[in-house]
Design an enzyme around this catalytic site. Structure first.
Site, PDB file in Angstrom:
ATOM      1  N   ASP A  36       8.932   8.325   2.500  1.00 23.06           N
ATOM      2  CA  ASP A  36       7.966   7.032   2.740  1.00 23.06           C
ATOM      3  C   ASP A  36       6.889   7.812   3.204  1.00 23.06           C
ATOM      4  OD1 ASP A  36       7.830   3.840   2.528  1.00 23.06           O
ATOM      5  OD2 ASP A  36       6.408   4.660   3.406  1.00 23.06           O
ATOM      6  N   ILE A  37       5.884   7.664   2.626  1.00 24.03           N
ATOM      7  CA  ILE A  37       4.421   8.434   3.238  1.00 24.03           C
ATOM      8  C   ILE A  37       3.931   7.707   4.431  1.00 24.03           C
ATOM      9  CG2 ILE A  37       2.489   7.248   1.965  1.00 24.03           C
ATOM     10  CD1 ILE A  37       1.524   9.992   0.855  1.00 24.03           C
ATOM     11  N   GLN A  99       7.164  -7.285  -1.869  1.00 27.70           N
ATOM     12  CA  GLN A  99       7.000  -6.036  -2.658  1.00 27.70           C
ATOM     13  C   GLN A  99       5.825  -5.606  -2.995  1.00 27.70           C
ATOM     14  OE1 GLN A  99       8.752  -6.137  -6.502  1.00 27.70           O
ATOM     15  NE2 GLN A  99       8.869  -3.869  -6.836  1.00 27.70           N
ATOM     16  N   GLU A 100       5.305  -4.497  -2.564  1.00 34.36           N
ATOM     17  CA  GLU A 100       3.715  -4.017  -2.955  1.00 34.36           C
ATOM     18  C   GLU A 100       3.800  -3.065  -4.187  1.00 34.36           C
ATOM     19  OE1 GLU A 100       2.330  -2.490   0.793  1.00 34.36           O
ATOM     20  OE2 GLU A 100       2.007  -4.117   1.487  1.00 34.36           O
ATOM     21  N   HIS A 105      12.523  -0.440  -5.609  1.00 37.10           N
ATOM     22  CA  HIS A 105      12.889   0.528  -4.697  1.00 37.10           C
ATOM     23  C   HIS A 105      13.739  -0.141  -3.688  1.00 37.10           C
ATOM     24  CE1 HIS A 105       8.883  -1.046  -3.914  1.00 37.10           C
ATOM     25  NE2 HIS A 105       9.078  -0.722  -2.522  1.00 37.10           N
ATOM     26  N   PHE A 106      14.531   0.865  -2.936  1.00 35.46           N
ATOM     27  CA  PHE A 106      15.347   0.489  -1.653  1.00 35.46           C
ATOM     28  C   PHE A 106      14.651   1.273  -0.483  1.00 35.46           C
ATOM     29  CE2 PHE A 106      18.997  -2.349  -2.816  1.00 35.46           C
ATOM     30  CZ  PHE A 106      18.893  -2.053  -4.147  1.00 35.46           C
ATOM     31  N   HIS A 107      14.411   0.744   0.481  1.00 34.66           N
ATOM     32  CA  HIS A 107      13.961   1.393   1.707  1.00 34.66           C
ATOM     33  C   HIS A 107      15.082   1.937   2.411  1.00 34.66           C
ATOM     34  CE1 HIS A 107       9.609   0.247   1.883  1.00 34.66           C
ATOM     35  NE2 HIS A 107      10.228  -0.813   1.041  1.00 34.66           N
TER      36      HIS A 107
HETATM   37  P1  AMP Z   1       7.227  -2.515  -0.560  1.00 36.20           P
HETATM   38  O1  AMP Z   1       6.673  -2.303  -2.015  1.00 36.20           O
HETATM   39  O2  AMP Z   1       6.428  -3.436   0.242  1.00 36.20           O
HETATM   40  O3  AMP Z   1       8.762  -2.524  -0.496  1.00 36.20           O
HETATM   41  O4  AMP Z   1       6.549  -0.956   0.016  1.00 36.20           O
HETATM   42  C1  AMP Z   1       6.208   0.321  -0.555  1.00 36.20           C
HETATM   43  C2  AMP Z   1       6.332   1.451   0.177  1.00 36.20           C
HETATM   44  O5  AMP Z   1       5.876   2.517  -0.691  1.00 36.20           O
HETATM   45  C3  AMP Z   1       5.628   1.242   1.528  1.00 36.20           C
HETATM   46  O6  AMP Z   1       6.642   1.512   2.414  1.00 36.20           O
HETATM   47  C4  AMP Z   1       4.756   2.509   1.339  1.00 36.20           C
HETATM   48  O7  AMP Z   1       4.624   3.216   2.546  1.00 36.20           O
HETATM   49  C5  AMP Z   1       5.340   3.444   0.349  1.00 36.20           C
HETATM   50  N1  AMP Z   1       4.360   4.140  -0.192  1.00 36.20           N
HETATM   51  C6  AMP Z   1       3.221   3.707  -1.053  1.00 36.20           C
HETATM   52  N2  AMP Z   1       2.516   4.975  -1.599  1.00 36.20           N
HETATM   53  C7  AMP Z   1       3.512   6.126  -1.171  1.00 36.20           C
HETATM   54  C8  AMP Z   1       3.425   7.324  -1.760  1.00 36.20           C
HETATM   55  N3  AMP Z   1       2.463   8.000  -2.691  1.00 36.20           N
HETATM   56  N4  AMP Z   1       4.391   8.082  -1.435  1.00 36.20           N
HETATM   57  C9  AMP Z   1       5.502   7.756  -0.646  1.00 36.20           C
HETATM   58  N5  AMP Z   1       5.767   6.399  -0.358  1.00 36.20           N
HETATM   59  C10 AMP Z   1       4.760   5.509  -0.736  1.00 36.20           C
END
Ligand code: AMP
Length: 145
Positions: A36-37, A99-100, A105-107
């Site tokens: 995760d960036i 979700q953004e 995806h799984f964290h």
């Molecule tokens: P969410 O959709 O809320 O579960 O979170 C999306 C995740 O993607 C967040 O933790 C961001 O930090 C991560 N993220 C967004 N853009 C990138 C990227 N280009 N590379 C890696 N992680 C990313």
């Protein structure tokens, strides 16, 4: 209500196509894991299916089964590589669910006793930091993590 169409322009779809870079931890025929960036903990990994699924609710069960096994494998490797006391798994569906990025995806977040997750600031980690963590985790995967 019908499921919303998959958005081919989302960030993770672009990473999967190779249009955007990522710090890779694991790649199989079906799954990609990368750092995760904007990590909320050192070693915060995202695990995604290559199948164009928007949420947990619309992925086909076979692809989900493959994905969750890889999530377990990554969680074990993260815990071992970073000598974590525990692991938190997050998974969000649709903006209302937190979700953004609209690609399933799984964290995977390593946790240490008495250490809080970092607040959400939008700050990105330096590539060299992410690469060093990814290498450690990939090393643990290689030894069965
Ligand atoms: P969410 O959709 O809320 O579960 O979170 C999306 C995740 O993607 C967040 O933790 C961001 O930090 C991560 N993220 C967004 N853009 C990138 C990227 N280009 N590379 C890696 N992680 C990313």
């Amino acid at each position: 209500m019908p499921a919303q169409a998959y958005d081919e322009t989302n960030i993770f779809a672009r990473i999967l196509r190779g249009d955007l870079p990522c710090t890779k931890v694991l790649e199989t025929d079906a799954v990609l894991a990368f750092m995760d960036i904007m990590p909320r903990a050192d070693g915060h990994v995202l695990v995604i299916p290559k199948a164009p699924a928007r949420t947990l609710l619309d992925i086909d069960p076979g692809s989900l089964a493959t994905l969750i096994v890889e999530v377990q494998r990554i969680a074990r490797a993260v815990k071992q590589a970073l000598v974590a006391d525990g692991v938190t798994i997050w998974q969000f569906n649709e903006p209302a669910g937190g979700q953004e990025v609209p690609h399933l995806h799984f964290h995977v977040l390593p946790r240490w006793n008495n250490v809080e997750l970092r607040p959400r600031t939008g700050a990105t980690d330096k590539p060299e930091v992410l690469i060093a963590l990814a290498e450690k985790i990939a090393g643990a995967l290689a030894t069965g993590g």
